[in-house]
Design a protein around this motif. Structure first.
Motif, PDB file in Angstrom:
ATOM      1  N   LEU A  24      -3.999  56.235  88.040  1.00 42.68           N
ATOM      2  CA  LEU A  24      -4.200  57.370  87.146  1.00 42.68           C
ATOM      3  C   LEU A  24      -2.895  58.083  86.808  1.00 42.68           C
ATOM      4  CD1 LEU A  24      -7.451  58.809  88.753  1.00 42.68           C
ATOM      5  CD2 LEU A  24      -7.245  57.471  86.642  1.00 42.68           C
ATOM      6  N   ALA A  25      -1.783  57.392  87.002  1.00 44.49           N
ATOM      7  CA  ALA A  25      -0.466  57.934  86.681  1.00 44.49           C
ATOM      8  C   ALA A  25       0.491  56.752  86.532  1.00 44.49           C
ATOM      9  CB  ALA A  25       0.020  58.877  87.777  1.00 44.49           C
ATOM     10  N   SER A  26       1.585  56.994  85.811  1.00 46.00           N
ATOM     11  CA  SER A  26       2.559  55.924  85.630  1.00 46.00           C
ATOM     12  C   SER A  26       3.941  56.497  85.387  1.00 46.00           C
ATOM     13  CB  SER A  26       2.167  55.043  84.447  1.00 46.00           C
ATOM     14  OG  SER A  26       3.107  53.998  84.286  1.00 46.00           O
ATOM     15  N   ASP A  27       4.949  55.686  85.734  1.00 46.70           N
ATOM     16  CA  ASP A  27       6.324  56.030  85.399  1.00 46.70           C
ATOM     17  C   ASP A  27       6.917  54.967  84.478  1.00 46.70           C
ATOM     18  OD1 ASP A  27       6.385  54.025  87.335  1.00 46.70           O
ATOM     19  OD2 ASP A  27       8.244  54.754  88.216  1.00 46.70           O
ATOM     20  N   ILE A 106       0.817  61.932  84.378  1.00 43.90           N
ATOM     21  CA  ILE A 106      -0.433  62.023  85.128  1.00 43.90           C
ATOM     22  C   ILE A 106      -1.525  61.995  84.070  1.00 43.90           C
ATOM     23  CG2 ILE A 106      -1.852  63.406  86.688  1.00 43.90           C
ATOM     24  CD1 ILE A 106       0.813  64.732  87.632  1.00 43.90           C
ATOM     25  N   TYR A 107      -2.465  61.070  84.225  1.00 42.81           N
ATOM     26  CA  TYR A 107      -3.514  60.875  83.228  1.00 42.81           C
ATOM     27  C   TYR A 107      -4.733  61.751  83.463  1.00 42.81           C
ATOM     28  CZ  TYR A 107      -0.834  56.588  82.383  1.00 42.81           C
ATOM     29  OH  TYR A 107       0.148  55.677  82.129  1.00 42.81           O
ATOM     30  N   ARG A 108      -5.445  62.012  82.377  1.00 43.46           N
ATOM     31  CA  ARG A 108      -6.705  62.757  82.449  1.00 43.46           C
ATOM     32  C   ARG A 108      -7.794  61.906  83.091  1.00 43.46           C
ATOM     33  NH1 ARG A 108      -5.662  66.777  78.929  1.00 43.46           N
ATOM     34  NH2 ARG A 108      -4.439  66.242  77.116  1.00 43.46           N
ATOM     35  N   PHE A 109      -7.806  60.638  82.748  1.00 43.41           N
ATOM     36  CA  PHE A 109      -8.871  59.731  83.217  1.00 43.41           C
ATOM     37  C   PHE A 109      -8.327  58.326  83.292  1.00 43.41           C
ATOM     38  CE2 PHE A 109      -9.234  60.696  78.706  1.00 43.41           C
ATOM     39  CZ  PHE A 109      -9.129  59.458  78.115  1.00 43.41           C
TER      40      PHE A 109
END
Length: 109
Positions: A24-27, A106-109
């Motif tokens: 649910l997150a990425s760099d 950081i993603y919502r979903f």
């Protein structure tokens, strides 16, 4: 303001770590570009100098630029992909950035 910022930053860094482990997150700039285009980004963490590159508005592809190119910070370019997007952009000191790419989402979903 600094104590509030530091407390918020610590919470966001912890959230990024926990979210990254669950997908649910990425760099990765390419992933951030795609997620931006799809309206999935809730919070974008960036270094003060920004991360330079170009984001293709049609497919969300993010490409870092070389040092020789005239460039635009990738997070500002990403923000313009969807003017309806509602997200937070938080500037993170380089030494506290949880990634080596200069940007993290950081993603919502």
């Amino acid at each position: 303001m600094q104590p509030r910022y530091l407390k918020r930053l610590e919470g966001l860094l912890n959230q990024f770590g926990a979210s990254h482990g669950r997908g649910l997150a990425s760099d990765h700039l390419e992933d951030i570009g795609q997620a931006t285009r799809q309206g999935q980004v809730a919070t974008l963490l960036v270094e003060p100098s920004g991360n330079s590159g170009h984001v293709d508005k049609t497919d969300g592809t993010a490409t870092p630029t070389s040092e020789d190119d005239v460039n635009t910070p990738i997070f500002w370019t990403s923000c313009h992909l969807d003017t309806r997007a509602r997200w937070n952009v938080v500037v993170v000191p380089t030494e506290r950035m949880p990634t080596g790419t200069g940007a993290a989402a950081i993603y919502r979903f």
